[in-house]
Each structure stands twice: as structure tokens, then as C-alpha cells.
Design an enzyme around this catalytic site. Structure first.
Site, PDB file in Angstrom:
ATOM      1  CE  LYS A   1      -7.190   8.115   8.059  1.00 34.54           C
ATOM      2  NZ  LYS A   1      -7.870   7.006   8.733  1.00 34.54           N
TER       3      LYS A   1
ATOM      4  NE  ARG B   1     -10.867  -1.712   2.976  1.00 35.50           N
ATOM      5  CZ  ARG B   1     -11.538  -1.955   4.095  1.00 35.50           C
ATOM      6  NH1 ARG B   1     -12.673  -2.623   4.063  1.00 35.50           N
ATOM      7  NH2 ARG B   1     -11.048  -1.553   5.264  1.00 35.50           N
TER       8      ARG B   1
ATOM      9  CG  ASP C   1      -5.925   7.614   4.677  1.00 36.79           C
ATOM     10  OD1 ASP C   1      -6.830   8.217   4.076  1.00 36.79           O
ATOM     11  OD2 ASP C   1      -6.093   6.553   5.317  1.00 36.79           O
TER      12      ASP C   1
ATOM     13  CE  LYS D   1      -3.311   2.482   3.020  1.00 39.16           C
ATOM     14  NZ  LYS D   1      -4.274   2.371   4.135  1.00 39.16           N
TER      15      LYS D   1
ATOM     16  CG  ASP E   1     -10.353   6.838   6.426  1.00 39.11           C
ATOM     17  OD1 ASP E   1      -9.235   6.884   5.860  1.00 39.11           O
ATOM     18  OD2 ASP E   1     -10.518   6.968   7.653  1.00 39.11           O
TER      19      ASP E   1
ATOM     20  CD  GLU F   1      -6.749   4.990   2.347  1.00 39.73           C
ATOM     21  OE1 GLU F   1      -7.822   5.094   2.979  1.00 39.73           O
ATOM     22  OE2 GLU F   1      -5.665   4.703   2.883  1.00 39.73           O
TER      23      GLU F   1
ATOM     24  CG  ASP G   1      -2.193   5.067   5.173  1.00 38.50           C
ATOM     25  OD1 ASP G   1      -2.068   4.026   5.839  1.00 38.50           O
ATOM     26  OD2 ASP G   1      -3.229   5.376   4.567  1.00 38.50           O
TER      27      ASP G   1
HETATM   28  N1  BES Z   1      -4.716   4.128   6.927  1.00 45.44           N
HETATM   29  C1  BES Z   1      -5.887   3.738   7.606  1.00 45.44           C
HETATM   30  C2  BES Z   1      -5.633   2.663   8.662  1.00 45.44           C
HETATM   31  C3  BES Z   1      -4.774   3.053   9.826  1.00 45.44           C
HETATM   32  C4  BES Z   1      -5.339   3.547  10.980  1.00 45.44           C
HETATM   33  C5  BES Z   1      -3.412   2.886   9.778  1.00 45.44           C
HETATM   34  C6  BES Z   1      -4.544   3.879  12.049  1.00 45.44           C
HETATM   35  C7  BES Z   1      -2.606   3.228  10.846  1.00 45.44           C
HETATM   36  C8  BES Z   1      -3.179   3.729  11.988  1.00 45.44           C
HETATM   37  C9  BES Z   1      -6.929   3.185   6.624  1.00 45.44           C
HETATM   38  O1  BES Z   1      -6.876   3.716   5.350  1.00 45.44           O
HETATM   39  C10 BES Z   1      -8.275   3.470   7.179  1.00 45.44           C
HETATM   40  O2  BES Z   1      -8.568   4.612   7.365  1.00 45.44           O
HETATM   41  N2  BES Z   1      -9.054   2.427   7.445  1.00 45.44           N
HETATM   42  C11 BES Z   1     -10.338   2.563   8.001  1.00 45.44           C
HETATM   43  C12 BES Z   1     -11.278   1.623   7.254  1.00 45.44           C
HETATM   44  C13 BES Z   1     -12.727   1.826   7.577  1.00 45.44           C
HETATM   45  C14 BES Z   1     -13.214   3.166   7.062  1.00 45.44           C
HETATM   46  C15 BES Z   1     -13.540   0.710   6.958  1.00 45.44           C
HETATM   47  C16 BES Z   1     -10.271   2.188   9.472  1.00 45.44           C
HETATM   48  O3  BES Z   1      -9.535   1.263   9.810  1.00 45.44           O
HETATM   49  O4  BES Z   1     -10.917   2.851  10.263  1.00 45.44           O
HETATM   50 ZN    ZN Z   2      -7.997   5.516   5.137  1.00 42.25          ZN
HETATM   51 ZN    ZN Z   3      -5.001   4.440   4.748  1.00 43.17          ZN
END
Ligand code: BES
Ligand code: ZN
Ligand code: ZN
Length: 487
Positions: free
Chosen positions: A268, A342, A261, A256, A338, A340, A279
Site C-alpha cells: 500500500k 477474502r 495490512d 476478518k 492486498d 488478503e 483492519d
Molecule cells: N483492508 C483493505 C480494505 C480497506 C481499504 C479497508 C480502506 C478500509 C479502508 C483490503 O484488504 C484491501 O486492501 N482491499 C483492496 C482489494 C483490491 C486489491 C482488490 C482494495 O479495496 O483496494
Molecule cells: Zn489489503
Molecule cells: Zn485488508
């Protein structure tokens, strides 16, 4: 004006092995914790200092031949990593104190190992010494005088060979840290691609290709383009190909590469958003690992793919409710912009598998906050379609000091990622790390696949072992060791 950004990749300390002390080089010695035979008084004094022997303790000796005493606790190899890291930090601050006091800076120091230290002890100590003093600063100040060389005083026969491998592994971790620590105002997808290409320059059998947004559009990378569409800095697909002659096994590594992000329109919260500059830590681990694999000339074909994009907010951002067509044609119903990671990984997985027909695929991603909740910040999650592959990852991690824990691809949740308007649903709710993995599985087909969710261990806010606050470079060493296991 000097460019205030440090060079990426930065320079690592030089490690030498020697069996004699050079006069004038400051010396450290390693000390095990007192045993019962040592009695209540503990260890004998050295230069007026009574050593504690505790792993991670470094004591300064004011006079005499030895300047530092570094505890190694019970003497287990793991404690040597802790000792090496604590020692290099102590020596660095001593050097800075010397300079402040107007003394000439020493550039080298020596560490004396106990006679019974084996190859594993040497390796662990080296990891600590090479990575424990890692720093990344962006400053207008002139660089401070710094350490250049550490000399290990040991008669252990395998030490030189052991260090070759450790040096490359540590360099991979440090390079991955550099990439992830670089701030996102510099680190555009194009910067990441250029930096990967530059770092791969001159390494035999390794080539790097960067595809731009035009190529991505022609090829139908709808996930990468949707996520990258909100940013003024367009996306890239970075492809690293290592082709050693005669190799038969071919592994595909996908990372990734979200250079920042914001969450996109599903934005966020402000608290902690700045941390999202790391990220792309999964992509960084893959770029750094492929470079190390090629440098070590491992006899395995490896392709690294990093879909790089910035997830940003603008009039051209993708939206919740959009239906996106990925490379290969499958469509995703977007639930939350968010999620993104995947989206970009789906394109890259399909493309990489179709183009290269690998024997196995491993992806690494800071994919879900949920994984951070599940396993904390020192252990990575492994999802795998085959037990043998999961075990290979976990074992490789053990050999380099990175902890992994297997997570389940729960079949009873598989239907939650099935779409109604499109083929798959991107963010249906439920246990976040598992659902994200099940989403990715829809794009993998039958090839053996492991998914490494490193959202927790990719960053640290504390100093421990060879880790310092900021990006940790987690997964880079495991990936190199994993590839080596196929050699
Ligand atoms: N980059 C984040 C995941 C993340 C969170 C990495 C904290 C490191 C520390 C990812 O893109 C994300 O925001 N995922 C969301 C998915 C959800 C919206 C289904 C999450 O985990 O909240
Ligand atoms: Zn995200
Ligand atoms: Zn992310």
C-alpha cells in the site's frame, strides 16, 4: 513502570436510574428546541442563559441548580443520542477544568429527562452517554480523574430494563473499539486470541479456543497461512463457542482479523497505511458481539470465528501469481496480495460451515476500499443470498442506530471470479465490493449467508452522534441485535 496501554476491554460509565435528585451532584437538563408558541424570543432563560435547544448544543449555566443545558432539538429519539454524547463530552471537560482549578473532582452527574421521554429516548440517551465520551490513549501519564456514574432522573417505568440491554450493546461497541484501536505493535494475532479468551473468562456457556500455525498447517488453512506467512507474528484461528442449553438455532459469525495490512508485496502507499491497524474491525465486532450475546444469555447457539493474521512484507510473503489451496481443497489464483481479507475468510467460512452446519452465516470485514467509495463512512454494505436475511440485518441495525444498505451479488459478474489456473480468481478487477462478495460466495455453498463490508464505517475521522475519531465498533451492536432476533 506502569503499562501505558489501557486495559482492554476498558471500563464503561455506570448508569443508574433514579426518581430523585441527590444534593451536591451536578445536574444537566434536556431542553427541546423552541416551538412556535415560544415566539421569536425563544425559550425562557435558565440561570441567565437562554437555551438554544439545538440537538448537540450544551450550554453551561454559571449559577443555580442546573449546571448544563443539553438541547434535544425536535425531541426525536435520535436527537437524544446526539445530546447524550455531546453532554458527556462537555461534562468531562468541565471535570478536567475543575481539577485544573484545584477543585475536588466530581465523579457523578445527573441528567433530568422530560416527563414525556419514553423507553426509546432513554435508550438513545444512554448510547450517547456511554459511548460519546469514549477515549483510547496510550500514555505514560497517570490516569486523569474521570467520571464514574451518570444518574438518569426519570419516572419512566421501563427505564431500568431498557438500560440492561443498552449497557451490553454499548459495552460491545466499546470493546470492539478497544480491540481495533490497539496499535499493531501490540496487537499480534496471538494477542488478539489471548484478549478474546480473557474477555470471555467466567461467562457461562462461552468457550474460546485459539489454534496456532501448526494446527492451521495440519488442517490445510492455506489462505490464512499464505497471508500470515510474511509476518514474524504467526497467524491464529480464534473460535468462540456459545452454547446455551435448549437452543436450537445455530448462527455462525465470521470476522476478518487482519491485525495489520501493509498490502504485502502488492504494498500500500505510505499515506494512510497506519489506518490499517483497524483492519481487524470485523473480527473485533464478532468477538465483542459473541461476548455480549453470552452475557445477555440469548437463547441462540452462536459460533464466532476470527482468522487472525498480519499481512506483511518479507522473504516469506505470499506473492501475486501464487496458487493457494484453501481449507477444504478449493484453490485461488492470487492477483494482488492486498486482497488478503477474502483469503483468510475463505478458509474460515468453509471450516465453520463444515464443522458446525449452521442455520445461517454472517461475516463482517473491512474488505474493500471500493465500499467506502460506494456508501461513504457512515453506512455498511450488506450482501445476502436471501432477502429475508438482508432485511433482518438492516432492521437490526435500525434498532441500534447503525445504517446498512443492501448491495447486489450481480450474477453477470459471477464468472469474473472463476479461475483458469486455479478454481477461483482472487482479484479480477471490476466493482471491488461486489467482486469481493462474489469471491466469498464461492466458499459458502447453500447455507443462507450475509456478508457485511464495513470498510467505510469501521473508522471515523470526525465526531458525530456517539462516534469519536478512531475505531467506531461498527457492526458489533447490529450483530447482537441480529442474534436476538432469532431468540
Ligand atoms: N483492508 C483493505 C480494505 C480497506 C481499504 C479497508 C480502506 C478500509 C479502508 C483490503 O484488504 C484491501 O486492501 N482491499 C483492496 C482489494 C483490491 C486489491 C482488490 C482494495 O479495496 O483496494
Ligand atoms: Zn489489503
Ligand atoms: Zn485488508
Amino acid at each position: 513502570m506502569r503499562n501505558p496501554l489501557p486495559p482492554v476491554p476498558g471500563k464503561l460509565l455506570e448508569l443508574e436510574v433514579s426518581d430523585d435528585l441527590k444534593r451536591g451532584t451536578p445536574l444537566a437538563t434536556l431542553i427541546a428546541a423552541p416551538s412556535e408558541e415560544d415566539g421569536d424570543a425563544g425559550l425562557a432563560e435558565i440561570g441567565g442563559v437562554r437555551p438554544t435547544g439545538k440537538a448537540g448544543d450544551v450550554q453551561t449555566v454559571p449559577t443555580g441548580g442546573v449546571r448544563w443545558l443539553a438541547g434535544v432539538g425536535d425531541g426525536e429519539p435520535k436527537q437524544y443520542r446526539k445530546a447524550g454524547a455531546a453532554l458527556v463530552r462537555a461534562v468531562t471537560s468541565a471535570l478536567e477544568e475543575d481539577v485544573k482549578a484545584g477543585e475536588k473532582a466530581f465523579r457523578a452527574f445527573a441528567v433530568e429527562l422530560p416527563a414525556d421521554a419514553g423507553a426509546e429516548h432513554v435508550e438513545e440517551l444512554a448510547f450517547g452517554l456511554l459511548l460519546g465520551g469514549y477515549r483510547f490513549t496510550v500514555t505514560a501519564e497517570e490516569p486523569k480523574p474521570s467520571l464514574r456514574t451518570v444518574r438518569l432522573i426519570t419516572r419512566h417505568e421501563g427505564a431500568v430494563g431498557a438500560l440492561e440491554r443498552v449497557r451490553e450493546l454499548a459495552a460491545a461497541a466499546a470493546f470492539a473499539r478497544d480491540l481495533a484501536n490497539t496499535p499493531s505493535n501490540v496487537k499480534t494475532p496471538a494477542w488478539l486470541a489471548d484478549t478474546a479468551a480473557r474477555a470471555a473468562g467466567g461467562i457461562p456457556n462461552l468457550t474460546v479456543t485459539a489454534r496456532d500455525e501448526k494446527w492451521l498447517a495440519e488442517q490445510g488453512f492455506g489462505g490464512v497461512l499464505a497471508v500470515g506467512g510474511g509476518s514474524a507474528a504467526p497467524p491464529r484461528l480464534i473460535e468462540l463457542e456459545y452454547r446455551p442449553r435448549g437452543a436450537t438455532t445455530h448462527l455462525l459469525l465470521v470476522g476478518k482479523g487482519i491485525t495489520f495490512d501493509t498490502g504485502g508485496l502488492s504494498i500500500k502507499p505510505a499515506d494512510g497505511m497506519h489506518l490499517m491497524r483497524t483492519d481487524m474491525a470485523g473480527g473485533a465486532a464478532i468477538i465483542a458481539a459473541v461476548r455480549a450475546i453470552a452475557t445477555l444469555r440469548l437463547p441462540v447457539k452462536v459460533t464466532g470465528l476470527v482468522p487472525a493474521a498480519e499481512n506483511h512484507v518479507s522473504g516469506s510473503s505470499y506473492r501475486p501469481g501464487d496458487i493457494v489451496r484453501h481449507y477444504g481443497g478449493k484453490t485461488t489464483e492470487v492477483g494482488n496480495t492486498d486482497a488478503e481479507g477474502r483469503m483468510v475468510l475463505a478458509d474460515a467460512l468453509v471450516y465453520g460451515i463444515k464443522k458446525h452446519k449452521p442455520d445461517a452465516v454472517i461475516d463482517a470485514a473491512t474488505l474493500t476500499g471500493a465500499m467506502k467509495v460506494s456508501l461513504g463512512v457512515r453506512t455498511g454494505g450488506v450482501f445476502a443470498t436471501e432477502d429475508a436475511l438482508a432485511e433482518r440485518v438492516t432492521k437490526a441495525g435500525e434498532r441500534v442506530g447503525e445504517a446498512w444498505w443492501r448491495m447486489p451479488l450481480l450474477e453477470d459478474l459471477a464468472e469474473t471470479v472463476q479461475g483458469s489456473l486455479g478454481d477461483v480468481r482472487q482479484a479480477p478487477g471490476g466493482p471491488g465490493g461486489i467482486v469481493a462478495a462474489l469471491f466469498l460466495r464461492e466458499f459458502v455453498g447453500d447455507v443462507p449467508w450475509a456478508h457485511l463490508d464495513i470498510a467505510g464505517p469501521a473508522r471515523a475521522d470526525k465526531t458525530y452522534a456517539d462516534v469519536v475519531p478512531g475505531a467506531t465498533g461498527f457492526a458489533a451492536r447490529t450483530l447482537v441485535e441480529l442474534v436476538a432476533s432469532y431468540a
